[in-house]
Design a protein around this motif. Sequence first.
Motif, short mmCIF file in Angstrom:
data_model
loop_
_atom_site.label_atom_id
_atom_site.label_comp_id
_atom_site.label_asym_id
_atom_site.label_seq_id
_atom_site.Cartn_x
_atom_site.Cartn_y
_atom_site.Cartn_z
N GLY A 1 0.79 -1.22 0.00
CA GLY A 1 0.00 0.00 0.00
C GLY A 1 0.83 1.27 0.00
O GLY A 1 0.28 2.36 -0.02
N VAL B 1 2.46 2.31 -5.98
CA VAL B 1 1.29 2.69 -6.76
C VAL B 1 1.63 3.68 -7.86
O VAL B 1 1.13 3.58 -8.97
CB VAL B 1 0.20 3.29 -5.83
CG1 VAL B 1 -1.02 3.71 -6.60
CG2 VAL B 1 -0.17 2.30 -4.73
N GLY C 1 -3.93 2.26 -2.76
CA GLY C 1 -3.20 1.60 -1.67
C GLY C 1 -4.13 1.11 -0.58
O GLY C 1 -3.98 -0.01 -0.08
N TRP C 2 -5.12 1.91 -0.25
CA TRP C 2 -6.09 1.52 0.77
C TRP C 2 -6.91 0.32 0.30
O TRP C 2 -7.18 -0.60 1.06
CB TRP C 2 -6.98 2.71 1.10
CG TRP C 2 -7.93 2.48 2.24
CD1 TRP C 2 -7.66 1.86 3.43
CD2 TRP C 2 -9.29 2.87 2.30
NE1 TRP C 2 -8.78 1.85 4.23
CE2 TRP C 2 -9.80 2.47 3.55
CE3 TRP C 2 -10.13 3.54 1.42
CZ2 TRP C 2 -11.11 2.70 3.94
CZ3 TRP C 2 -11.44 3.78 1.82
CH2 TRP C 2 -11.91 3.36 3.06
N ARG D 1 -5.92 -1.99 -1.79
CA ARG D 1 -5.05 -3.16 -1.71
C ARG D 1 -4.92 -3.67 -0.27
O ARG D 1 -4.89 -4.87 -0.03
CB ARG D 1 -3.67 -2.84 -2.28
CG ARG D 1 -3.69 -2.67 -3.78
CD ARG D 1 -2.33 -2.33 -4.32
NE ARG D 1 -2.40 -2.14 -5.76
CZ ARG D 1 -1.39 -1.70 -6.48
NH1 ARG D 1 -0.22 -1.42 -5.92
NH2 ARG D 1 -1.52 -1.56 -7.79
N GLN D 2 -4.85 -2.75 0.67
CA GLN D 2 -4.77 -3.16 2.08
C GLN D 2 -6.05 -3.89 2.50
O GLN D 2 -6.00 -4.90 3.19
CB GLN D 2 -4.55 -1.94 2.98
CG GLN D 2 -3.16 -1.36 2.86
CD GLN D 2 -3.02 -0.07 3.64
OE1 GLN D 2 -3.99 0.51 4.11
NE2 GLN D 2 -1.78 0.39 3.79
#
Length: 84
Positions: free
Chosen positions: A9, A14, A35-36, A38-39
Amino acid sequence: MDGPDAPPGAMCLVVPGNVRALHPVAAMLDAMLTGWTRQQQSRLLGKTTITDQVSVVRRFARFKDVSVAVDRGGTLTGQTAAAP
């Protein structure tokens, strides 16, 4: 921490470091939400849950006309557009 040692993330995973965005505020918001996302996927949350949460953040950002500025040190400073 850049490259393969960066945590999941991280911004560097990214957005390529050698590319400048035409609209840096929008690019930063998109990168943060990517990123969020993906987390959340790594925590095995459902696709509908993730989509709904990201949608809420995007709607709020549009409502507040939020922009994010990044200084040369990489520090994020939140700003809102001035009311007309």
